[in-house]
Motif scaffolding. Structure first.
Motif, PDB file in Angstrom:
ATOM      1  N   ALA A   1       0.830  -1.204   0.000  1.00  0.00           N
ATOM      2  CA  ALA A   1       0.000   0.000   0.000  1.00  0.00           C
ATOM      3  C   ALA A   1       0.865   1.255   0.000  1.00  0.00           C
ATOM      4  CB  ALA A   1      -0.929  -0.005   1.211  1.00  0.00           C
ATOM      5  N   ILE A   2       1.927   1.259   0.804  1.00  0.00           N
ATOM      6  CA  ILE A   2       2.831   2.410   0.845  1.00  0.00           C
ATOM      7  C   ILE A   2       3.490   2.606  -0.516  1.00  0.00           C
ATOM      8  CG2 ILE A   2       4.996   3.256   1.832  1.00  0.00           C
ATOM      9  CD1 ILE A   2       4.180   1.944   4.462  1.00  0.00           C
ATOM     10  N   ALA A   3       3.981   1.518  -1.098  1.00  0.00           N
ATOM     11  CA  ALA A   3       4.669   1.624  -2.389  1.00  0.00           C
ATOM     12  C   ALA A   3       3.727   2.141  -3.475  1.00  0.00           C
ATOM     13  CB  ALA A   3       5.241   0.256  -2.782  1.00  0.00           C
TER      14      ALA A   3
ATOM     15  N   ALA B   1       2.728   9.123  -6.770  1.00  0.00           N
ATOM     16  CA  ALA B   1       2.908  10.545  -6.449  1.00  0.00           C
ATOM     17  C   ALA B   1       4.389  10.930  -6.514  1.00  0.00           C
ATOM     18  CB  ALA B   1       2.341  10.844  -5.066  1.00  0.00           C
ATOM     19  N   ILE B   2       5.119  10.288  -7.413  1.00  0.00           N
ATOM     20  CA  ILE B   2       6.556  10.528  -7.517  1.00  0.00           C
ATOM     21  C   ILE B   2       6.901  12.002  -7.730  1.00  0.00           C
ATOM     22  CG2 ILE B   2       8.491  10.201  -9.121  1.00  0.00           C
ATOM     23  CD1 ILE B   2       8.406   8.113  -7.006  1.00  0.00           C
ATOM     24  N   PRO B   3       6.214  12.728  -8.623  1.00  0.00           N
ATOM     25  CA  PRO B   3       6.585  14.144  -8.798  1.00  0.00           C
ATOM     26  C   PRO B   3       6.476  14.947  -7.506  1.00  0.00           C
ATOM     27  CG  PRO B   3       5.197  13.409 -10.612  1.00  0.00           C
ATOM     28  CD  PRO B   3       5.168  12.326  -9.591  1.00  0.00           C
ATOM     29  N   VAL B   4       5.436  14.699  -6.717  1.00  0.00           N
ATOM     30  CA  VAL B   4       5.277  15.422  -5.453  1.00  0.00           C
ATOM     31  C   VAL B   4       6.378  15.028  -4.469  1.00  0.00           C
ATOM     32  CG1 VAL B   4       3.755  15.807  -3.478  1.00  0.00           C
ATOM     33  CG2 VAL B   4       2.802  15.625  -5.779  1.00  0.00           C
ATOM     34  N   VAL B   5       6.654  13.727  -4.379  1.00  0.00           N
ATOM     35  CA  VAL B   5       7.698  13.255  -3.458  1.00  0.00           C
ATOM     36  C   VAL B   5       9.038  13.891  -3.793  1.00  0.00           C
ATOM     37  CG1 VAL B   5       8.993  11.222  -2.701  1.00  0.00           C
ATOM     38  CG2 VAL B   5       6.508  11.078  -2.991  1.00  0.00           C
ATOM     39  N   GLN B   6       9.373  13.910  -5.073  1.00  0.00           N
ATOM     40  CA  GLN B   6      10.669  14.444  -5.475  1.00  0.00           C
ATOM     41  C   GLN B   6      10.718  15.962  -5.379  1.00  0.00           C
ATOM     42  OE1 GLN B   6      11.340  12.784  -9.371  1.00  0.00           O
ATOM     43  NE2 GLN B   6      11.982  10.792  -8.542  1.00  0.00           N
ATOM     44  N   SER B   7       9.603  16.617  -5.653  1.00  0.00           N
ATOM     45  CA  SER B   7       9.614  18.082  -5.572  1.00  0.00           C
ATOM     46  C   SER B   7       9.788  18.563  -4.137  1.00  0.00           C
ATOM     47  CB  SER B   7       8.325  18.655  -6.162  1.00  0.00           C
ATOM     48  OG  SER B   7       7.199  18.279  -5.393  1.00  0.00           O
ATOM     49  N   TYR B   8       9.343  17.757  -3.173  1.00  0.00           N
ATOM     50  CA  TYR B   8       9.526  18.103  -1.760  1.00  0.00           C
ATOM     51  C   TYR B   8      10.750  17.414  -1.157  1.00  0.00           C
ATOM     52  CZ  TYR B   8       5.061  20.539  -1.436  1.00  0.00           C
ATOM     53  OH  TYR B   8       4.026  21.437  -1.583  1.00  0.00           O
ATOM     54  N   THR B   9      11.563  16.778  -2.019  1.00  0.00           N
ATOM     55  CA  THR B   9      12.791  16.078  -1.607  1.00  0.00           C
ATOM     56  C   THR B   9      12.532  15.153  -0.426  1.00  0.00           C
ATOM     57  OG1 THR B   9      13.531  17.868  -0.148  1.00  0.00           O
ATOM     58  CG2 THR B   9      14.231  17.967  -2.461  1.00  0.00           C
TER      59      THR B   9
ATOM     60  N   ARG C   1      12.855  10.092   3.234  1.00  0.00           N
ATOM     61  CA  ARG C   1      11.811   9.847   4.231  1.00  0.00           C
ATOM     62  C   ARG C   1      10.880   8.726   3.791  1.00  0.00           C
ATOM     63  NH1 ARG C   1       6.583  11.591   4.738  1.00  0.00           N
ATOM     64  NH2 ARG C   1       5.726  11.667   6.850  1.00  0.00           N
ATOM     65  N   GLU C   2      10.498   8.734   2.519  1.00  0.00           N
ATOM     66  CA  GLU C   2       9.613   7.689   2.028  1.00  0.00           C
ATOM     67  C   GLU C   2      10.327   6.338   1.988  1.00  0.00           C
ATOM     68  OE1 GLU C   2       6.586   7.876   1.803  1.00  0.00           O
ATOM     69  OE2 GLU C   2       6.198  10.029   1.729  1.00  0.00           O
ATOM     70  N   ALA C   3      11.621   6.368   1.655  1.00  0.00           N
ATOM     71  CA  ALA C   3      12.387   5.120   1.670  1.00  0.00           C
ATOM     72  C   ALA C   3      12.474   4.561   3.080  1.00  0.00           C
ATOM     73  CB  ALA C   3      13.790   5.359   1.108  1.00  0.00           C
ATOM     74  N   GLN C   4      12.648   5.446   4.076  1.00  0.00           N
ATOM     75  CA  GLN C   4      12.689   4.997   5.469  1.00  0.00           C
ATOM     76  C   GLN C   4      11.340   4.446   5.912  1.00  0.00           C
ATOM     77  OE1 GLN C   4      14.068   8.394   7.669  1.00  0.00           O
ATOM     78  NE2 GLN C   4      16.140   8.300   6.806  1.00  0.00           N
ATOM     79  N   ARG C   5      10.262   5.103   5.458  1.00  0.00           N
ATOM     80  CA  ARG C   5       8.920   4.622   5.836  1.00  0.00           C
ATOM     81  C   ARG C   5       8.672   3.229   5.246  1.00  0.00           C
ATOM     82  NH1 ARG C   5       3.158   6.111   4.565  1.00  0.00           N
ATOM     83  NH2 ARG C   5       3.841   7.059   2.611  1.00  0.00           N
ATOM     84  N   PHE C   6       9.091   3.032   4.001  1.00  0.00           N
ATOM     85  CA  PHE C   6       8.934   1.716   3.391  1.00  0.00           C
ATOM     86  C   PHE C   6       9.839   0.695   4.075  1.00  0.00           C
ATOM     87  CE2 PHE C   6       9.845  -1.512   0.160  1.00  0.00           C
ATOM     88  CZ  PHE C   6       8.560  -1.863  -0.223  1.00  0.00           C
ATOM     89  N   ASP C   7      11.057   1.141   4.431  1.00  0.00           N
ATOM     90  CA  ASP C   7      11.992   0.251   5.116  1.00  0.00           C
ATOM     91  C   ASP C   7      11.420  -0.211   6.452  1.00  0.00           C
ATOM     92  OD1 ASP C   7      14.596   0.238   7.201  1.00  0.00           O
ATOM     93  OD2 ASP C   7      14.918  -0.821   5.311  1.00  0.00           O
ATOM     94  N   GLN C   8      10.781   0.703   7.187  1.00  0.00           N
ATOM     95  CA  GLN C   8      10.173   0.338   8.460  1.00  0.00           C
ATOM     96  C   GLN C   8       9.032  -0.657   8.261  1.00  0.00           C
ATOM     97  OE1 GLN C   8      11.129   1.179  11.629  1.00  0.00           O
ATOM     98  NE2 GLN C   8       9.578  -0.333  12.204  1.00  0.00           N
ATOM     99  N   SER C   9       8.265  -0.440   7.195  1.00  0.00           N
ATOM    100  CA  SER C   9       7.164  -1.355   6.907  1.00  0.00           C
ATOM    101  C   SER C   9       7.678  -2.751   6.564  1.00  0.00           C
ATOM    102  CB  SER C   9       6.326  -0.801   5.748  1.00  0.00           C
ATOM    103  OG  SER C   9       5.300  -1.678   5.407  1.00  0.00           O
TER     104      SER C   9
ATOM    105  N   LEU D   1       1.315   6.315 -24.752  1.00  0.00           N
ATOM    106  CA  LEU D   1       1.283   7.570 -24.006  1.00  0.00           C
ATOM    107  C   LEU D   1       1.922   7.479 -22.627  1.00  0.00           C
ATOM    108  CD1 LEU D   1      -2.311   8.805 -24.917  1.00  0.00           C
ATOM    109  CD2 LEU D   1      -0.136   9.234 -26.086  1.00  0.00           C
ATOM    110  N   GLY D   2       2.401   6.306 -22.228  1.00  0.00           N
ATOM    111  CA  GLY D   2       3.048   6.175 -20.931  1.00  0.00           C
ATOM    112  C   GLY D   2       2.039   5.961 -19.816  1.00  0.00           C
ATOM    113  N   GLU D   3       2.540   5.515 -18.678  1.00  0.00           N
ATOM    114  CA  GLU D   3       1.662   5.300 -17.530  1.00  0.00           C
ATOM    115  C   GLU D   3       1.060   6.630 -17.076  1.00  0.00           C
ATOM    116  OE1 GLU D   3       1.695   3.159 -13.115  1.00  0.00           O
ATOM    117  OE2 GLU D   3       3.556   3.486 -14.219  1.00  0.00           O
ATOM    118  N   ARG D   4      -0.272   6.659 -16.970  1.00  0.00           N
ATOM    119  CA  ARG D   4      -1.024   7.864 -16.578  1.00  0.00           C
ATOM    120  C   ARG D   4      -0.751   9.044 -17.516  1.00  0.00           C
ATOM    121  NH1 ARG D   4       0.855   9.636 -11.974  1.00  0.00           N
ATOM    122  NH2 ARG D   4       2.565   8.153 -11.769  1.00  0.00           N
ATOM    123  N   GLY D   5      -0.326   8.739 -18.750  1.00  0.00           N
ATOM    124  CA  GLY D   5      -0.141   9.799 -19.738  1.00  0.00           C
ATOM    125  C   GLY D   5       1.004  10.745 -19.418  1.00  0.00           C
TER     126      GLY D   5
END
Length: 608
Positions: A227-229, A235-243, A247-255, A500-504
């Motif tokens: 679910a986390i992944a 939402a990769i563009p949002v994750v990367q734009s907020y650097t 944090r997300e890698a750590q959250r997935f690692d904890q899961s 057209l790529g994933e989600r265009g």
């Protein structure tokens, strides 16, 4: 044998909701939920059972042939007779081995086929069932959780149906046969052994229940990671734009760490169970073997009889060891089956009536009416999205819904499409309550252009044709031209066949929106819902698409949601909403002169 259907017959599950699911099973009986998926293949199951029994019988015949070899072949008086007897008995042993190989191969093919087929049917049934759930289901269920059940859980079921279950049954048959032969040949000793084996079973039941609970918990933790992944990757563009990558890698690692810890607990318990069963069983059977050797010394039995006993002991011990392993697999699959059956037992509160009414034919668009409608979203039961809401739209009329965010504009669209049912009041299309219509007929009469355009992982032609799958290429191109999408599509590397790529992601926001508009125009519905249809377009593209939409609005009813008031000035009526109610109705000129909410919104936008 003819190919089976893509999905099994409808699963006879009780009508229930996500909040009232049946309690989890406590043992492998939970696998009974797979019965509807196995039933269509009764013939193949019978063949697999026959081959399984024949393979087990071939194995059980082997010690008897060995006994004959020892007692009659090796103990013969004359050397010549001994050579001939040994040769004949070795031929017999080879025949037994060949039969074992043949039946084992047939059994393997049949059960593997069943595992693959049943898993595919189960995966198809769950996916098809989830597709028919209302938005209420997805308010409380994460997409990653569903994907985990479709992949991880069905894989566990495949392992059991296509391998473990057959292996367990085969070893059970061989174990029972070996034990029967041992009891027949030496009943007194085996009675003692069976008494010891009873003591082995009792702790195994306790360990088995613990393993099942841990297996279910382990699968739930894996689903959490999925679910986390799924959420983050979408939402990769949002994750990367907020650097926030670390944090997300750590959250997935904890899961995944939580999933690993739970899996290790399950594995530790299962290891203890396997070790205990094998050790205790081996000790019990060694006692029987010791008694057998003493019988040979006393002359009570022959050397061949002892050899036969040794092989049967090995078969029995090996069978018990395999059954211990299989039992663990069955417990894991029981947990997976529970989770899959929960999905299949969840019925959408939105369904077509048993005897739906037919919609009348229309020429100038559909009429729609919301009469005294009050509605609460299931996730927000105390907050009314619409309160005593009344709206009637005549065929061919264009009505704009405007107002601040949260006023209930999108809720009107949700109720017209019957994604939800109203708490009070009635929603009608062409004079018929939407509750009385088949969902396919209702939604087939409506076209929608959402604010967030959905582009599928396919080419441009397939994305537009999604509005009407049977449309010809020429009709698709005509719709693209009407939506001012033809020129940019032709400029793509492969034109209409460009992926057209994933989600265009290969398109701009405005291009995605025009693809979505073309899709709705190809469907050519009598009722068109536009939810900020031009929100992602630049000024020039907006003018082109607005002209196309105005052309498309002819001879059909159109309901428009717009925050940009410049796009709704030509509407026949503008309905101003606030806090789930209609507060003003009129044209742009009359509402601007009235000095109400619309005038304030217009002043803020146009002054800006």
């Amino acid at each position: 044998m003819t190919s089976p259907p893509a999905t099994p017959s409808p699963v006879p599950t009780p009508r229930t909701t996500a909040s009232a699911l049946p309690p989890p099973g406590k043992n492998v009986r939970s696998l009974g939920g797979l019965t509807p998926f196995l039933r269509p293949y009764r013939g193949r199951i019978a063949l697999a059972g026959l081959f399984l029994v024949m393979a087990a019988v071939s194995t059980l015949v082997l010690p008897v042939a060995l006994k004959s070899l020892i007692d009659q072949g090796l103990v013969a008086a004359e050397p010549g007779e001994r050579v001939m007897a040994v040769r004949d008995h070795f031929f017999a042993l080879f025949g037994v081995g060949a039969a074992l190989g043949l039946f084992s191969a047939l059994r393997f093919y049949m059960v593997t086929w069943l595992g693959e087929r049943v898993t595919a049917d189960l995966r198809n049934a769950v996916y098809s069932h989830v597709l028919r759930q209302s938005p209420e289901f997805f308010e409380s269920t994460q997409t990653g959780e569903v994907l985990s059940r479709l992949t991880t859980d069905t894989t566990l079921v495949q392992t059991v149906v296509g391998s473990s279950l057959s292996l367990g049954l085969r070893n059970a048959v061989m174990g029972i046969g070996a034990m029967t032969m041992l009891i027949v040949t030496n009943p007194f000793v085996m009675a003692q052994v069976l008494g010891i084996l009873v003591l082995v079973v009792l702790p195994s039941v306790y360990f088995g229940r613990r393993i099942r609970k841990l297996s279910r918990a382990s699968q739930d933790r894996v689903a959490d990671s999925s679910a986390i992944a799924a959420e983050v990757l979408n939402a990769i563009p949002v994750v990367q734009s907020y650097t926030q990558e670390d944090r997300e890698a750590q959250r997935f690692d904890q899961s995944t760490a939580n999933a690993f810890a739970t899996a290790i607990s399950r594995t530790r318990m299962r290891s203890v169970l396997v070790g205990f069963i094998i050790t205790a069983t081996f000790g019990a059977l060694l006692w029987g073997l010791y008694q057998g050797t003493q019988a040979v010394v006393r002359g009570d039995i022959t050397a061949g009889h002892l050899g036969q006993t040794v092989v049967y002991v090995i078969i029995l011990v090996g069978g018990v060891a395999v059954l211990a392993e299989v039992y663990g697999d069955l417990l894991r699959a029981a947990g997976a089956t529970e989770r899959l059956m929960e999905l299949l037992a969840t019925e959408s509160p939105i369904a077509s009536p048993a005897a739906p009414k037919a919609l009348p034919a229309v020429q100038r668009g559909s009429s729609l009416a919301l009469e005294a409608v009050t509605f609460h979203y299931p996730s927000r039961p105390r907050m009314a999205a619409l309160r005593d809401f009344n709206l009637a739209v005549a065929p061919g009329e264009t009505v704009a819904l405007v107002g601040p965010s949260g006023a209930g504009k999108s809720t009107v669209f949700q109720l017209l499409l019957r994604f939800y049912d109203v708490s009070e009041g009635t929603v009608r299309i062409d004079g018929i309550a939407v509750r009385d219509l088949a969902l396919e007929a209702l939604r087939g009469r409506i076209g929608i252009v959402p604010q967030d355009s959905v582009i599928f992982s396919a080419d441009a032609m397939a994305n537009i044709r999604y509005g009407r799958p049977q449309a010809s290429d020429a009709e698709v191109i005509e719709a693209a031209k009407a939506a001012f999408a033809h020129d940019f599509i032709c400029a793509l590397p492969d034109g209409y066949q460009t992926f057209l790529g994933e989600r265009g992601l290969r398109l701009s926001g405005g291009q995605r929106q025009r693809i979505s508009i073309a899709r709705a125009m190809l469907k050519n519905p009598p009722l068109l819902l536009l939810d900020e249809a031009t929100s992602a377009l630049d000024a020039e593209s907006e003018r082109m698409v607005q002209a196309a939409l105005e052309s498309a609005m002819k001879d059909r009813t159109t309901l428009v949601i717009a925050h940009r008031l410049s796009t709704v000035q030509r509407a026949d009526r503008i309905v101003v909403m606030d806090e789930g109610r209609i507060v003003e109705v009129g044209t742009h000129a009359s509402l601007s002169a009235a000095g109400g909410l619309y005038a304030r919104l217009a002043q803020l936008q146009f002054d800006a």
